[in-house]
Design a protein around this motif. Sequence first.
Motif, mmCIF file in Angstrom:
data_model
loop_
_atom_site.group_PDB
_atom_site.id
_atom_site.type_symbol
_atom_site.label_atom_id
_atom_site.label_comp_id
_atom_site.label_asym_id
_atom_site.label_seq_id
_atom_site.Cartn_x
_atom_site.Cartn_y
_atom_site.Cartn_z
ATOM 1 N N ARG A 157 0.813 -1.214 0.000
ATOM 2 C CA ARG A 157 0.000 0.000 0.000
ATOM 3 C C ARG A 157 0.858 1.281 0.000
ATOM 4 N NH1 ARG A 157 -5.077 1.113 1.057
ATOM 5 N NH2 ARG A 157 -5.460 -1.100 1.361
ATOM 6 N N PRO B 223 -1.723 9.585 -3.665
ATOM 7 C CA PRO B 223 -2.614 9.574 -2.494
ATOM 8 C C PRO B 223 -4.093 9.546 -2.842
ATOM 9 C CG PRO B 223 -1.550 11.722 -2.766
ATOM 10 C CD PRO B 223 -0.868 10.785 -3.709
ATOM 11 N N ARG C 258 -6.422 6.547 -2.019
ATOM 12 C CA ARG C 258 -7.089 6.362 -0.728
ATOM 13 C C ARG C 258 -8.574 6.698 -0.826
ATOM 14 N NH1 ARG C 258 -2.801 9.971 1.364
ATOM 15 N NH2 ARG C 258 -0.954 8.711 1.798
ATOM 16 N N GLU D 136 0.541 4.702 -2.457
ATOM 17 C CA GLU D 136 -0.172 5.842 -1.889
ATOM 18 C C GLU D 136 0.746 7.037 -1.674
ATOM 19 O OE1 GLU D 136 -2.269 4.569 1.587
ATOM 20 O OE2 GLU D 136 -3.861 3.600 0.415
#
Length: 315
Positions: free
Chosen positions: A131, A139, A142, A135
């Motif tokens: 993850r 980002p 998310r 991310e």
Amino acid sequence: MTSIWSTSDVESRHRFSYWRDAVCQAILNVDAEPQGAENFEAQISGRILGSAKLACFVSKPHQIVRNRSHVARSGESGYLVSWQKAGRSQIIQGDASISLEAGDIGVIDVERSFRVDFPTPVSRTLALIPRRPLEERAPWFRRAPLARIGVGEVFGRLASEHLACLSDHPMNSSSEADLLVENICNLLALATAPGELGREIAGVPAETVLAFCRKNLRQPDLSPRMAAFHLRVSVRTIHLRFQQMGTTFGAWVLAERLETCRRALENATLARQSISEIAFDCGFRDISHFSKAFKRSYCVSPRDHRASMLPRPEH
């Protein structure tokens, strides 16, 4: 080491049960359901490459389901990157859905329930990636973890080439595989970046920006303008790089300086150095600002933290 499961040597009536178990062992804890096809046939190979898991499979039509109980029972986390080499598929997660044609790439969060339908014979390469590296670069996953990257998109084609390299070529080490995974994450971020963000950040890798900032962390005048000048990019690009990582330049520098100070305060060899000297040496200009920021981040003052971590002098 690559493990291979094939239905070719399994009795027809047991093939789908065998396939269900094989998929779980190769990549994810899921359930599989047939779609009425007789004489089901499939083959899947799986292996671990550095921080990622890789699987390649061909099969006749069927359906894959991952529900909350699968998520709760399994230890898998991260994102499943699916390169549709042949056939069609539809991925449904929550209220969102995407359809993949040959050459497309799909990205899905495996910590949320989903369903994948394969209405035609299919060939796929799958990579379960951690993850954090994705991310940090993208980002926005998310908020909207389900994404499709079309075969005509340049960064998608490059990501496909990296996935092919992972699946078709032996890796000399896990670090070599991890570098390919990092490149895949960079390409996925560029391919899915909203608006102008992708073009703005393409010129300088995040690692280059962070390496410069870490090297100059102790410089009180470290700023986006200074970083942009030395890296020969625009100030906007520096800000967008940190935006891409889900933070700001100022917040990242403050957190890194505070962490450097915390480690220094815990270092017995620096016990004779004053707290002010440590703060100034780490790039802070104002001791009052440093003390307030340290207490806000670690819920203890610098003085009390040092006293609790270092042994008391013997009398």
